[in-house]
Design a protein around this motif. Structure first.
Motif, PDB file in Angstrom:
ATOM      1  N   ARG A 170       0.818  -1.215   0.000  1.00  0.00           N
ATOM      2  CA  ARG A 170       0.000   0.000   0.000  1.00  0.00           C
ATOM      3  C   ARG A 170       0.854   1.269   0.000  1.00  0.00           C
ATOM      4  O   ARG A 170       0.611   2.202  -0.750  1.00  0.00           O
ATOM      5  N   HIS A 171       1.869   1.298   0.866  1.00  0.00           N
ATOM      6  CA  HIS A 171       2.622   2.540   1.070  1.00  0.00           C
ATOM      7  C   HIS A 171       3.864   2.672   0.186  1.00  0.00           C
ATOM      8  O   HIS A 171       4.313   3.775  -0.086  1.00  0.00           O
ATOM      9  N   HIS A 172       4.453   1.562  -0.220  1.00  0.00           N
ATOM     10  CA  HIS A 172       5.696   1.623  -0.985  1.00  0.00           C
ATOM     11  C   HIS A 172       5.562   1.064  -2.395  1.00  0.00           C
ATOM     12  O   HIS A 172       6.537   1.038  -3.139  1.00  0.00           O
ATOM     13  N   GLY A 173       4.369   0.585  -2.748  1.00  0.00           N
ATOM     14  CA  GLY A 173       4.170   0.073  -4.104  1.00  0.00           C
ATOM     15  C   GLY A 173       4.951  -1.191  -4.395  1.00  0.00           C
ATOM     16  O   GLY A 173       5.338  -1.434  -5.548  1.00  0.00           O
ATOM     17  N   VAL A 174       5.201  -2.008  -3.377  1.00  0.00           N
ATOM     18  CA  VAL A 174       5.982  -3.237  -3.551  1.00  0.00           C
ATOM     19  C   VAL A 174       5.316  -4.148  -4.582  1.00  0.00           C
ATOM     20  O   VAL A 174       4.109  -4.386  -4.534  1.00  0.00           O
ATOM     21  N   LYS A 175       6.119  -4.665  -5.524  1.00  0.00           N
ATOM     22  CA  LYS A 175       5.607  -5.500  -6.619  1.00  0.00           C
ATOM     23  C   LYS A 175       6.059  -6.955  -6.512  1.00  0.00           C
ATOM     24  O   LYS A 175       5.637  -7.789  -7.309  1.00  0.00           O
ATOM     25  N   LEU A 176       6.936  -7.264  -5.543  1.00  0.00           N
ATOM     26  CA  LEU A 176       7.456  -8.622  -5.390  1.00  0.00           C
ATOM     27  C   LEU A 176       7.832  -8.827  -3.929  1.00  0.00           C
ATOM     28  O   LEU A 176       8.479  -7.967  -3.323  1.00  0.00           O
ATOM     29  N   ILE A 177       7.428  -9.977  -3.367  1.00  0.00           N
ATOM     30  CA  ILE A 177       7.718 -10.305  -1.960  1.00  0.00           C
ATOM     31  C   ILE A 177       8.405 -11.659  -1.917  1.00  0.00           C
ATOM     32  O   ILE A 177       8.046 -12.584  -2.646  1.00  0.00           O
ATOM     33  N   ALA A 178       9.419 -11.778  -1.056  1.00  0.00           N
ATOM     34  CA  ALA A 178      10.096 -13.058  -0.852  1.00  0.00           C
ATOM     35  C   ALA A 178      10.192 -13.350   0.640  1.00  0.00           C
ATOM     36  O   ALA A 178      10.413 -12.434   1.444  1.00  0.00           O
ATOM     37  N   ILE A 179      10.031 -14.616   0.997  1.00  0.00           N
ATOM     38  CA  ILE A 179      10.135 -15.070   2.392  1.00  0.00           C
ATOM     39  C   ILE A 179      11.235 -16.115   2.465  1.00  0.00           C
ATOM     40  O   ILE A 179      11.153 -17.160   1.820  1.00  0.00           O
TER      41      ILE A 179
END
Length: 456
Positions: A325-334
């Motif tokens: 929402r706040h940073h426009g992240v387009k990819l997440i990794a765990i």
């Protein structure tokens, strides 16, 4: 490299201190959706992670109920809230039931608890009410700005910012299948013209071709290998392609490596200075120059890192949604899945990992970004010999990972067990599952001394 994203979205109350409240604040009709969410989560704490995707404690308008719900979430995270009795005891231990009116309110919530299946609907009402309150506040702020005599262009921009801040990222309502069909056909036509707007390139051309363009929004992606083979390296390669080459924000939840270790790997990969030299600081002047240049590149990259090793899946879902929402992240990794803890009592580790798998799938779909879950393979691969090819069934602790994932990529490095192998210096990225697409194997060059893989 930018540091970690925000903090917990929850509002904490000091132990032994009841939140301020008044008679009007405990209006059961005005806040019945909030009471229903608390009661439903108390009756079945296992629905708390899913509930948080619809409403967070910050969405509660009544400060008392906000405190109650926040306590349940915190207790669930800590493994203290597992059923109705332990939930009530935990809320009492937090000092949130300090007078008779609060005790009466808590008793009513317990008696009126709805069925767990209805809680998501109540949570959506809580979120909608929160948005309405924020829009009312935004309206007042806009009037204040107007009275200050701001320019029309500035007022337009300010109005949009206020509305954006008040809106949420809740899932859209159901639509008829034909409502967005023309949009899909436009996208398909664009793909035919060589445009791939919906895909996130991995940085490996052959792999992108196999995946028809790259990773897709909403995908749950498993990257798995045995320890030391390079699963975290491949994920970081994709993130560097995303954030450094293309300037798009990405977010890494690193439960294994510290932020310093992630930075060392990124510096080594970008500067092509051996990771051992970066770690020791024993570098030539030319190598220091390359590292300094890599530092400048990484400083500007929108690559976010959260290295808190105590993160639970509930924490990750909340922080990820805020980052999108706040940073426009387009990819997440765990990194990596087997280190996750739920904070709740499960009958077995397999059930716990299965729960993680479902929640990661939900996270990818609700945020509409690819979520890479790094995972370990079991020892069965090594027991089959040096040239054994890993299979999805080698995933540790849960068959749900293979079932839930849209894309499963396994890494096979022939020289991991035999340094003198004839294919030393190579690695295979095996696309073992690709929902709706092709499977196959792509060979890349192993440059783990630089903490990276590169195209052949």
């Amino acid at each position: 490299m930018q540091k970690r994203v925000g903090g917990s979205p929850h509002t904490h109350h000091r132990r032994g201190t009841a939140p301020r409240t008044g008679g009007a604040d405990i209006d059961p009709l005005k806040y019945r959706a909030e009471r229903a969410v608390i009661g439903g989560c108390l009756r079945n704490p296992g629905i708390i992670p899913e509930t948080l995707t619809n409403a967070t404690p910050a969405d509660f308008g009544n400060p008392t109920y906000q405190g109650f719900f926040d306590a349940l979430v915190t207790g669930y995270n800590a493994g203290k809230v597992t059923d109705e009795i332990s939930g009530s005891n935990w809320v009492m231990e937090q000092g949130l039931l300090g007078n008779s009116s609060l005790l009466d309110s808590w008793g009513d919530i317990i008696r009126e608890a709805p069925l767990p299946a209805t809680v998501p609907g109540h949570a959506q009402h809580v979120r909608e009410n929160a948005i309405r309150r924020r829009l009312e506040q935004a309206e007042q702020k806009f009037h204040d700005a107007h009275r200050e005599g701001r320019a029309l262009s500035e007022l337009r921009q300010y109005a949009q910012e206020l509305v954006d801040a008040a809106e949420d990222d809740a899932a859209t309502d159901a639509r008829r299948i034909g409502d967005t069909l023309d949009q899909l056909l436009d996208e398909i036509s664009a793909r035919g013209d060589g445009e791939m707007p919906d895909f996130i390139p991995t940085g490996f051309r052959d792999l992108d071709e196999l995946l028809n363009g790259g990773l897709k929004a909403g995908q749950m992606v498993i990257v798995a290998a045995r320890p030391g083979v390079g699963k975290s390296t491949l994920a970081l390669d994709i993130m560097r392609e995303m954030s450094i080459r293309r300037g798009e924000p990405s977010l890494l939840f690193s439960l294994e490596m510290t932020e310093d270790e992630v930075q060392e790997r990124a510096l080594s990969a970008e500067s092509q200075v051996k990771i051992g030299c970066v770690k020791s600081g024993n570098m030539s002047e030319a190598e220091w120059t390359r590292v300094a240049a890599a530092r400048d590149t990484l400083t500007e990259a929108p690559l976010w890192v959260d290295d808190n090793p105590e993160l639970t899946m509930v924490d990750i879902m909340a922080k990820a949604k805020l980052a999108v929402r706040h940073h426009g992240v387009k990819l997440i990794a765990i990194d990596y899945l087997q280190l996750l803890k739920s904070g709740a009592k499960e009958e077995s580790r397999q059930q716990e990992v299965s729960s993680f798998s479902r929640q990661i799938k939900l996270l990818a779909k609700s945020c509409q970004v690819p979520v890479i879950a790094i995972a370990q393979l079991n020892r069965g691969v090594e027991q089959r010999g040096d040239d054994a090819t890993p299979k999805p069934s080698d995933l540790r602790e849960s068959g749900s990972l293979e079932q839930d994932a849209d894309l499963v990529m396994l890494i096979n490095r022939p020289d991991a067990q035999n340094k003198d192998h004839e294919r030393a210096g190579e690695a295979d990225i095996i696309v073992a599952k690709n929902r709706g697409g092709a499977t196959g194997t792509v060979t890349v060059a192993n440059q783990l001394h630089y903490s990276r893989f590169t195209p052949m």
